[in-house]
Design a protein around this motif. Structure first.
Motif, PDB file in Angstrom:
ATOM      1  N   THR A  47     -47.894  -5.480   8.784  1.00  0.00           N
ATOM      2  CA  THR A  47     -46.660  -4.826   9.222  1.00  0.00           C
ATOM      3  C   THR A  47     -46.970  -3.545   9.979  1.00  0.00           C
ATOM      4  O   THR A  47     -46.358  -3.257  11.020  1.00  0.00           O
ATOM      5  CB  THR A  47     -45.748  -4.525   8.016  1.00  0.00           C
ATOM      6  OG1 THR A  47     -45.515  -5.722   7.285  1.00  0.00           O
ATOM      7  CG2 THR A  47     -44.418  -3.957   8.485  1.00  0.00           C
ATOM      8  N   THR A  79     -38.687  -8.372   9.681  1.00  0.00           N
ATOM      9  CA  THR A  79     -39.727  -9.135   9.004  1.00  0.00           C
ATOM     10  C   THR A  79     -39.117 -10.101   7.993  1.00  0.00           C
ATOM     11  O   THR A  79     -38.050  -9.854   7.434  1.00  0.00           O
ATOM     12  CB  THR A  79     -40.716  -8.194   8.290  1.00  0.00           C
ATOM     13  OG1 THR A  79     -39.994  -7.350   7.378  1.00  0.00           O
ATOM     14  CG2 THR A  79     -41.452  -7.333   9.309  1.00  0.00           C
ATOM     15  N   ALA A 134     -41.051  -1.764   9.067  1.00  0.00           N
ATOM     16  CA  ALA A 134     -39.998  -2.776   9.215  1.00  0.00           C
ATOM     17  C   ALA A 134     -38.630  -2.106   9.117  1.00  0.00           C
ATOM     18  O   ALA A 134     -38.389  -1.300   8.220  1.00  0.00           O
ATOM     19  CB  ALA A 134     -40.131  -3.852   8.149  1.00  0.00           C
ATOM     20  N   MET A 155     -43.361  -3.670   3.494  1.00  0.00           N
ATOM     21  CA  MET A 155     -42.950  -3.840   4.887  1.00  0.00           C
ATOM     22  C   MET A 155     -42.134  -2.629   5.358  1.00  0.00           C
ATOM     23  O   MET A 155     -42.380  -2.067   6.434  1.00  0.00           O
ATOM     24  CB  MET A 155     -42.112  -5.112   5.034  1.00  0.00           C
ATOM     25  CG  MET A 155     -42.864  -6.405   4.902  1.00  0.00           C
ATOM     26  SD  MET A 155     -41.692  -7.795   4.854  1.00  0.00           S
ATOM     27  CE  MET A 155     -42.801  -9.172   5.105  1.00  0.00           C
TER      28      MET A 155
END
Length: 269
Positions: free
Chosen positions: A260, A30, A54, A49
């Motif tokens: 996310t 990300t 992520a 995130m």
């Protein structure tokens, strides 16, 4: 030192991508521009995130002449610069993120800010902040000797880009120069969320794999969970930027966390 000799250095981004592979999924990478909407919000959004799936987080240094960024990211970086963002703040941001999560944190930057600070000094400070390495969209391996030396000295990943226009020779050179992963640009032109994945995407990834890349990740245009699933069938990681920057601008950290989670599939339990 030769480029290939540096493969003995441990790579934070490679380790993150391999953990995802072991779980049977593509890594989610990300992106956010540093200092948007402010430094603390960048840190908080990046941590959100990581907490929502992520694996690798890219933090972009705002630049006054971004040749690759689409309008959403350009607007965000312009805002960050107008609010007084300085390049040295990137190290505070990286340190703030790495202190709170285990995601590998890469800095994406045009090369001029690194040269202005000094390649070795920039690399030293990034390593001290816990950063994993650099993604350099406008630096080619032919001109990166100083970066090779500094990244080897401080154990940093170096990620170069390949594109649909890259010749086989250029792809091979790029793959050999990278440590961590190869950034496969799926479309020609600037970044931006798109409704469909470019038809050229698989060809760019296949070319990188055929040239020996152990990890080839796709960026430019990814904005939905179905994109992640489609690209993840053949790529090792999927890079999302514009959609997340838009979410941060419109809905703050909670919107980034929600998007996310959607992209990673965590919102599906």
């Amino acid at each position: 030192m030769s480029v290939n000799a540096s493969t003995e250095i441990a790579s934070k981004s490679a380790a993150a991508i391999e953990r995802a592979r072991a779980e049977g999924r593509p890594a989610l990478i990300t992106y956010l521009p540093a200092g948007f909407p402010d430094v603390q919000a960048t840190i908080d959004a990046a941590v959100a995130m990581a907490e929502n799936g992520a694996d690798v987080i890219e933090v972009g240094i705002p630049y006054s002449d971004p040749v690759m960024d689409g309008p959403v990211i350009q607007a965000a970086t312009t805002e960050a610069l107008e609010k007084g963002f300085r390049v040295a703040s990137i190290f505070d941001i990286v340190a703030g993120i790495t202190a709170r999560c285990d995601a590998a944190v890469m800095v994406m930057t045009y090369w001029n800010p690194v040269m202005r600070m000094g390649v070795r000094e920039f690399s030293r400070r990034l390593a001290e902040a816990g950063g994993a390495g650099l993604i350099t969209p406008d630096l080619i391996p032919d001109e990166a000797a100083e970066w090779f030396a500094a990244s080897d000295e401080f154990g940093l990943d170096r990620v170069f880009l390949t594109a649909p226009s890259s010749t086989p020779e250029r792809v091979t050179m790029t793959v050999e120069a990278c440590r961590g992963f190869v950034y496969c640009v799926s479309v020609m032109g600037v970044t931006g969320a798109r409704s469909e994945v470019s038809a050229a995407t698989r060809g760019v990834v296949d070319a990188a794999h055929e040239a020996g890349a152990p990890r080839a990740c796709v960026g430019l245009g990814v904005s939905r969970r179905e994109h992640v699933e489609e690209i993840g069938a053949y790529a090792d990681g999927v890079i999302v930027g514009t959609a997340l920057v838009a979410a941060l601008g419109e809905g703050g950290v909670p919107a980034v966390a929600a998007l996310t989670a959607h992209l990673s599939g965590k919102d599906q339990g």
